[in-house]
Every structure is written in structure tokens, then in C-alpha cells.
Design an enzyme around this catalytic site. Structure first.
Site, PDB file in Angstrom:
ATOM      1  CD  GLU A 268      -1.057   0.383   3.743  1.00 40.19           C
ATOM      2  OE1 GLU A 268      -2.098   1.039   3.593  1.00 40.19           O
ATOM      3  OE2 GLU A 268      -0.724  -0.121   4.826  1.00 40.19           O
ATOM      4  CG  ASN A 592      -7.398  -2.854   5.607  1.00 41.59           C
ATOM      5  OD1 ASN A 592      -6.767  -3.911   5.521  1.00 41.59           O
ATOM      6  ND2 ASN A 592      -7.024  -1.857   6.401  1.00 41.59           N
ATOM      7  CD  GLU A 593      -6.086  -3.657  10.017  1.00 37.82           C
ATOM      8  OE1 GLU A 593      -6.175  -2.488  10.423  1.00 37.82           O
ATOM      9  OE2 GLU A 593      -5.081  -4.376  10.210  1.00 37.82           O
TER      10      GLU A 593
HETATM   11  O1  AHR Z   1       0.568  -2.265   7.687  1.00 36.77           O
HETATM   12  C1  AHR Z   1       0.215  -1.033   8.202  1.00 36.77           C
HETATM   13  C2  AHR Z   1      -1.269  -0.943   8.511  1.00 36.77           C
HETATM   14  O2  AHR Z   1      -1.598  -1.844   9.515  1.00 36.77           O
HETATM   15  C3  AHR Z   1      -2.215  -1.291   7.402  1.00 36.77           C
HETATM   16  O3  AHR Z   1      -2.437  -0.224   6.558  1.00 36.77           O
HETATM   17  C4  AHR Z   1      -3.466  -1.644   8.118  1.00 36.77           C
HETATM   18  O4  AHR Z   1      -4.252  -2.554   7.410  1.00 36.77           O
HETATM   19  C5  AHR Z   1      -2.971  -2.188   9.434  1.00 36.77           C
HETATM   20  O5  AHR Z   1      -3.646  -1.626  10.499  1.00 36.77           O
END
Ligand code: AHR
Length: 854
Positions: A268, A592-593
């Protein structure tokens, strides 16, 4: 003859009770329990005293320059050579009673008498734990009384000691049984009758013996973790000291198949992973949007009497996506002067020898602006490494290109900038506008708008099975206005508006857009795992159910862009963007999460809406949920593991052992031990490697795992601990990187079930087999002591040899730009051997044995 011990050997041999047999049980039962009387770990690594960790108050004084070496248990050992030793101030054990001494020893040479531990009498030592000069073998030697005339009682070993190898020697005097025993690496070598014990009332000495009233038999090598006990230590405790144990690998039994996605990568935009990272662009603030008030990272060039200024200007937009341009105003330009603009790059512009850089920019001349322009790569002191000329620019926006090639033999450097100047005095008093100035070095696979070669080579060397993109928090953004809106990240770079990366606090020009993420996966030979925005942002905002349909449609369009035929609307767009072939997509992740969304919307409607729409349009796709859901059954759930404690992550190796085999499978989309910065320690890497052994063993329900974050520009760190580090010029891998590479190289086709028994309590292992007769055994030793392990490749008939790759060192060791290879794996040939062999796994190590086993 220097001493009577050898002549006394016949007598002592006559008294041998047994070879490798334990002492008679009737006597062993009578032995009192052993208690630690002195324990010298030799882990200070500095100074002239070795502390006694037994609490009995017997520190050793290092004498005559005795110093410190790398240890086998803990970071340091005692380093000695002739005349050097370490000595207590008085007696530590009563040698007339039962006692035990043990020491790890590592010899520089194996000739002559070398005594590792002894206790001084008045004429001779009360015992010698030693290498004997007459036999060249290890021995636990005692003299019958305190005189050079006394006969010797020698428990000996048949092992031929090798220089540079650590051995654990243990000598035991069992007063009740009247026996002396010698153990090597926890294995009993010999037990003999030993009569007439006497008290040696002098100091305990490490690194020498005492004979004829004087010190003698100094050691040349290293000695570590010396222990002295009152009483005879039982055999099982001696085995434990050596970390002895076994690993059985059932090579004939096929466990779970290894997944093509077993070890992957996750990328990312964080830590300037893309811009100023793997995206090869060298010009910072190319789109002039990093600040709305000033042209940051740009400066005016006004040399040799010229006067010029630069400013952001919205009056001459290149297009609607990029409406800000850089206005150069030339106030005066005498003959020989230069007026123009310069870009600082991402913490410098890297210059390497014999390299061709591609320059492009849009420009528009104002009235009277006279060319040509000269572009150059220049050091901060003004030295030009490469130059190109651009003929006169016109009054309308147009794109200009040039190449800049550096000479062979110039030094590589980072303290440079890109300079574009006018030098024609006729340009004085005029203006020109610039936009989307771009400078690209040669890219990986020579892809246009491509990726930085050294970083891609490092990622490719991990052979990732998948690339999970584009986030992470970056996918979500902090606000609904700033999530990764893929439709704004495709097409010609000058048509991409860019967006504020609110997750990590910097501008993203989106040159690294959806297509580039997909192409990156392709160039790595990995399948993309495409994460789609799912209506939740990091500030807790949730798209209401009634407004979510357009976001679901975005996801469907995105999948069509990635996989649709060129006859489809978005497939055609992909083809127009230069990639007619569809990408091979098997997994789509929804958000995500989303466990951070406490509103319950993910389970209630967000996941179901995406799941239903995607399954209806693309039934072949597997859908990944980012947390548990009950409203639908996802194909896979993405679990994330982060901890600053390597032990916690190592302990998670067993999380999946008893997990349901009938529910969704899992992916560990992010994991890391966050210990060390900007990259992890060796201890962190070992914690992760231990965890990965569990991930692999459970390959039937875990489709893969990826470390996070993958990349960090050391000049722009957003996250504490990362896998691959770099500045603009150089890059290096962390211990975690090498651990992941080792595990990736040992994936094989299927798990071979394995069991660990005994050892030092800090071992993790996984074994795999590969068609053609290769067995991989991966062993993580997170203990501070070595583990001496009998390996049994059950089912194999022969092991015709192979390699051992070992990553080891001090737990706190890290790599850095100055020392990129402080912790790297070393590969040596091993074997051939039978299917049963013994191997010592060093403390704090990861070992991969790659064996041809038939
Ligand atoms: O890896 C860093 C961050 O950790 C990511 O963006 C997120 O998905 C997680 O909380």
C-alpha cells in the site's frame, strides 16, 4: 614424559565400568540432588570480570588479556589464548564430594593439552575438564591425590574434536557411586570408577589447568556458559543443558498441499512505498499539488547574474485533472546566465554511472520566451552528470521529451537535482509554464510508467504467490473524500488528479494507480489479491446502506477493468491504457480491517451487498472478508497479526492447529513483529519465522501470509518496522526479509508431518517435500542456547546431501544502509548422511535444510 597421567591410563582403563552406559542404578539413587554453585554466562561482552549468575558470589577475574568472543549461549563467550584465563577468588565446589562441571567449548586448534575448567589444589587440579594432548580427545580427568605422582582417572570420549565447533562438555563426579562420567553434547561418553576424592581448596579456573604447582594447559579458543554444581547432575538435566532432542519428519506421509499463494506480498502507499519508492518517478511534486500555497520541492535557478522566480499558477491549466502549472518568470538573463527551475526529487535525485534517464514535461511559452531549454542532472555543488537540449517550446501546451545519459565511471550519488534552464538572453522579461515534469530511470522489465528495479528485484526474489493491493489503510482513507477511488488512478498520468493520502499523511500523485498495481503483480509472477473499497473510512464514517450501491458498482467495474474482455466497457479502458490482456484474478477482498467498524454495518449490509453482487457477476471469484461475518459465509477471512513481542507472534504459530476445517479458510494478509526501526531485529524475524511454520503446517486452511509493511523509504517513515528499506539510491532487506525468503525457498509441494521432542523448549519446525525427492526442514531456534537435535527423516532411505542455510546472530542485530548485510543467511553443503543424523541448531537462528532424500 611431561606427566604421569598417560602412564596411569592403563590403571584407569582397568577401572572402566562401562562405555556409553549409565552408572549403576543402585549408586545413582544414592546421589544427593545437585545445586548450582557457580554459573558464568560470559555475556557482559566487555570488562575484565565475569559475573556469577548463580547468586553464590563467585565472579571470575579475566586475566592477562582474556576477552570476549561471539557466544553459543547468549551473545558473548570468554575468548582465551595461552596465558589467558578467568579465575575465581576461592574454591567454588568441594571436589571431595559429588560435583558437576559443564562448559561449552570451541577450539581454535586441537593440539596439546587444553583444560577448560579446573580447580586448583596445591600441586595439581582437583579435576580437569579438558582436551587431552596425549589422545587428542575430550576427557574428565581426576588425579587420585594432590601430587604429580598420583595416578589418573580419566573418563574420555571417542569423539574427534573439530576446530570451530561448539561442544558442551560435562564432567560428573558421583561421590556416592564413586564414579566419574564425561558427557559430550548431553550424551554420556564414559563412566569410570574414581576413588580417593580430595578437596582442591584453590580457585576455580576457566581456560587452564594447574600442574606441578603452577597454571598450565591454556586453551586457545572460546568457552561459554560454564556451570559448576555441588552434587551429581542427573543425566536428563545434562541432556537438557545441551538442548538435546529430536525432530521426526514423516517424509512418506503427504500432509496439506502448499498453496500457490502460500507466501505473498502486501503493498500500500505508506512510508513513501509508491511515490519515492517502488514507483520509479524521480521528480517530486510532479503534479504541483503537494502544497496549494507554494511549489514545494521546486526552486528557481538564477545563475551568473540571471534573476528568475517560480510560482504555482492556475491561470494556464494543462487540463481539468491538473489545473495547476509552474510559472517561470525570467526577470533578467545576461549572456552566460541561466534562469529556470530545479527539482529536489525524493530526498535527492539518484544518479548512477552509464544510466539513461527519460525526461518528459508539458510546457507552454509566454510571449517572448525564447528557447532552447537545457535539462541536466546536477550535484548540489553544481556538477552536471548528464545534459540534454530541448529546442524551443511553443505557445501552446505540448509534451517534450529528452534523454539524459550519465558517463561510465562516475560515482553513484543522491545529492543531486533535476535542472531545466533557459540561457538565451532573449528570454529575459518573459514567462513559461511547466506541468507534469517527469524523470524516470530504467525501470524493472523496462515498463513505461514503471517500477524501480532494485526494489522489484528484491520483492521478486521472495517469489510472492500473491500481491495484496492497494491497502491497508490506504484503501480506506481517513475520510470518505479520500479513499482509494480507483477510477481516478487510471489513464494517462497527466489525466490523474491524485489525492491526499489521509491514511498516512502525504499527497499521492496516483502515478502508481490500479493498472500499475496489477502490472506489478504480473511482473512479480504473483496473482493480485484485489481489495475493494467497502464504504468504511478510518475516521469511523460508514456509507449508509441506501448510498452504498454506487460503491458496489465501483467494485464491479474495478473487477471488470482487471479481468473483463476488451469488448467490455472497462476491459476496453484497460486495453486503451496499454494492457489488453485480462489479469488473472481469483480473490477479491471486501474492505480492510472492518473489525474497527463498531457500528455493525459490515456484517449487517456492507459485506452482504458486495458479496452478493460480486458472486452474481463473477461466481468463480473467492471473496475475502476482513473480519468474522455471520450474514454470509465468506470464502476466506483475512487475519492480521502485529506485536512488538517476538514471543507473542511465535506463540501464534499454534492458533490454527485446532481451527475448524469446515468453515472459511484464512489469509494472514498482514503480520509483523514490530521490534526494530525502520526494519526489524533478528529476534523479530525469528518470531515471524516461528509463526510462519504454523501458517504453513495449516496450509489446508491458510491460503497465504504477507508481511506488512513491505517497503519503507528511510527518509519518510510512517510505520515503525518494515520489510525492505531504501533511500533514493540504495536498498536492503531486513532479517525478516531474509527469513521470509528462506521459508519461501523451502515451500515444496506438500507438508510432511513432523514432531519435535525435547530440545531447548524454543524450537519451531515445519517440513515439506517436493516431487523429485527433496525434503525441506525448517527449524527456528528462538532459544539462547544451541539445540542438539537428532533428525529422523522417517520414510527416507538415504540422504544424498544438500544444503543448510542458516540465519543467525545476536537477537538485537539489524541491517541498515551502512551495514546492509549485518544479518544475512549463509548456505553450506551438508551430507550425505543416512536418514537419521544429528545437527546442532545455533541459538537465535533459522535453519533451512534442503536435502535430497530418497
Ligand atoms: O501495515 C500497516 C497498517 O496496519 C495497514 O495499513 C493496516 O491494514 C494495518 O492496520
Amino acid at each position: 614424559m611431561r606427566r604421569p597421567l598417560a602412564t596411569a591410563l592403563t590403571l584407569s582403563l582397568a577401572l572402566v565400568l562401562s562405555g556409553a552406559q549409565p552408572a549403576p542404578a543402585r549408586n545413582a539413587a544414592a546421589a544427593p540432588a545437585a545445586s548450582l554453585a557457580g554459573y558464568w554466562e560470559f555475556d557482559a561482552g566487555t570488562g575484565t570480570s565475569a559475573a556469577d549468575s548463580s547468586g553464590r558470589g563467585h565472579p571470575l577475574a579475566l586475566q592477562a588479556g582474556a576477552s570476549w568472543a561471539e557466544g553459543v549461549v547468549g551473545p558473548y563467550a570468554l575468548a582465551v589464548s595461552p596465558q589467558q584465563d578467568a579465575v575465581s577468588s576461592g574454591p567454588v565446589i568441594d571436589t571431595s564430594q559429588g560435583f558437576t562441571v559443564s562448559a561449552w567449548v570451541n577450539l581454535a586448534g586441537t593440539s596439546g593439552y587444553q583444560t577448560f575448567v579446573s580447580a586448583d589444589g596445591s600441586q595439581v587440579s582437583g579435576f580437569y575438564l579438558q582436551l587431552r594432548g596425549d589422545t587428542g580427545r575430550f576427557a574428565f580427568t581426576r588425579l587420585a591425590y594432590d601430587s604429580t605422582a598420583a595416578y589418573g582417572m580419566i573418563a574420555t570420549s571417542a569423539i574427534v574434536p573439530q576446530p570451530g565447533v561448539w561442544y558442551l562438555l560435562t564432567g560428573v563426579y558421583n561421590a556416592a557411586a564413586q564414579t566419574s562420567s564425561l558427557y559430550v553434547d548431553g550424551a554420556l561418553q564414559q563412566t569410570i570408577h574414581a576413588l580417593a576424592p580430595w578437596p582442591a581448596t584453590g580457585p576455580l579456573a576457566v581456560g587452564r589447568g594447574f600442574y606441578n604447582g603452577a597454571p598450565t594447559d591454556w586453551v586457545n579458543g572460546a568457552i561459554d556458559d560454564v556451570r559448576a554444581y555441588s552434587g551429581a547432575l542427573p543425566a536428563q538435566d545434562i541432556r537438557a543443558l545441551a538442548g538435546t532432542g529430536s525432530i521426526t519428519v514423516h517424509t512418506g506421509q503427504a500432509g496439506p498441499a502448499i498453496n500457490p499463494t502460500q507466501l505473498g506480498a502486501f503493498l500500500e502507499e505508506i512510508n513513501h512505498s509508491g511515490d519515492g519508492g517502488v514507483y520509479a518517478e524521480l521528480v517530486r511534486n510532479r503534479d504541483l499539488k503537494e502544497s496549494s500555497s507554494s511549489p514545494v520541492y521546486w526552486s528557481a535557478v538564477q545563475d551568473r547574474g540571471a534573476a528568475a522566480s517560480i510560482a504555482l499558477d492556475t491561470s494556464r491549466p494543462l487540463n481539468t485533472a491538473n489545473s495547476v502549472s509552474l510559472k517561470l518568470s525570467v526577470a533578467s538573463l545576461p549572456s552566460g546566465g541561466r534562469a529556470g527551475l530545479a527539482n529536489d526529487g525524493y530526498w535527492g535525485v539518484p544518479v548512477t554511472p552509464a544510466t539513461t534517464y527519460h525526461l518528459s514535461f508539458y510546457a507552454k511559452a509566454g510571449t517572448g520566451f525564447a528557447g532552447p531549454l537545457t535539462a541536466s542532472l546536477e550535484s548540489s555543488s553544481g556538477r552536471a552528470w548528464a545534459r540534454a537540449t530541448i529546442p524551443a517550446i511553443t505557445a501552446s501546451w505540448a509534451r517534450y521529451t529528452a534523454t539524459l545519459t550519465t558517463a561510465q565511471g562516475i560515482p553513484s550519488s543522491l545529492d543531486n537535482r533535476l535542472v531545466i534552464v533557459a540561457s538565451n538572453p532573449a528570454a529575459a522579461g518573459s514567462s513559461a509554464w511547466f506541468a507534469m515534469v517527469s524523470l524516470c530511470p530504467p525501470t524493472y522489465d523496462s515498463t513505461p510508467n514503471g517500477l524501480r528495479a532494485d526494489l522489484m528485484q528484491k520483492i521478486a526474489a521472495l517469489h510472492p504467490g500473491y500481491l495484496r493491493v492497494p491497502g491497508g489503510n490506504y484503501l480506506e482513507g481517513r475520510t470518505l473524500a479520500t479513499y482509494f477511488n480507483w477510477k481516478n488512478t487510471i489513464g494517462p498520468i497527466q489525466d490523474r488528479p491524485g489525492h491526499e493520502n489521509t491514511a498516512w499523511g502525504y499527497w499521492s500523485q496516483d502515478g502508481m494507480g490500479l493498472l500499475e498495481y496489477l502490472e506489478m503483480a504480473e511482473e512479480l509472477g504473483a496473482q493480485p489479491i484485489l481489495a475493494v473499497f467497502a464504504g468504511y473510512t478510518l475516521n469511523g464514517a460508514v456509507v449508509p446502506q441506501g448510498q452504498l450501491a454506487p460503491r458496489v458498482q465501483d467494485a464491479l467495474d474495478e473487477i471488470q477493468y482487471a479481468t473483463g474482455p476488451v469488448t467490455s466497457a472497462y476491459g476496453a479502458m484497460r486495453a486503451a491504457d496499454g494492457h489488453p490482456a485480462p489479469f488473472g484474478l481469483h480473490y477479491v477482498e471486501i474492505g480492510n480491517e472492518d473489525f474497527f467498524d463498531t457500528s455493525g454495518s459490515y456484517n449487517a449490509y456492507r459485506f452482504p451487498m458486495f458479496y452478493d453482487a460480486i458472486k452474481a457477476a463473477y461466481p468463480q471469484l473467492k471473496i475475502i472478508a476482513t473480519t468474522n461475518v455471520t450474514s454470509r459465509t465468506p470464502d476466506v477471512i483475512d487475519d492480521h497479526y502485529y506485536s512488538g513481542n517476538p514471543g507473542v507472534v511465535a506463540g501464534d504459530a499454534h492458533v490454527y492447529d485446532d481451527a475448524s476445517r469446515s468453515g472459511p479458510r484464512h489469509i494472514v494478509g498482514e503480520y509483523a513483529v514490530t521490534q526494530g526501526s525502520p526494519a526489524g531485529t533478528l529476534a523479530a524475524a525469528l518470531g515471524e519465522a516461528a509463526f510462519l511454520t504454523g501458517v504453513e503446517r495449516n496450509a489446508d486452511i491458510i491460503i497465504g501470509a504477507s508481511y506488512a509493511p513491505l517497503l519503507v523509504n528511510v527518509d519518510a517513515q510512517s510505520w515503525p518496522t518494515n520489510l525492505i528499506e531504501y533511500n533514493g539510491l540504495v536498498s536492503y532487506g531486513s532479517p525478516s526479509y531474509y527469513a521470509q525468503q528462506m521459508l519461501g525457498d523451502a515451500l515444496g509441494d506438500a507438508i510432511a508431518p513432523s514432531q519435535i521432542a525435547g530440545g531447548n523448549g524454543n524450537l519451531w519446525a515445519v517440513a515439506t517435500t517436493k516431487a523429485g525427492g527433496t525434503t525441506y526442514l525448517t527449524v527456528v531456534n528462538r532459544g539462547a542456547s544451541a539445540a542438539r537435535i537428532d533428525v529422523d527423516l522417517a520414510g527416507a532411505s538415504a540422504v544424498s546431501g544438500g544444503t543448510a542455510t542458516v540465519l543467525a546472530g545476536r537477537p538485537a542485530a539489524m541491517n541498515s544502509i551502512a551495514h546492509p548485510a549485518a544479518v544475512v543467511p549463509v548456505t553450506r553443503r551438508v551430507g550425505p548422511s543416512g536418514p537419521v543424523f544429528t545437527r546442532t541448531f545455533p541459538p537465535d537462528s533459522l535453519t533451512v535444510l534442503t536435502l535430497s532424500a530418497g
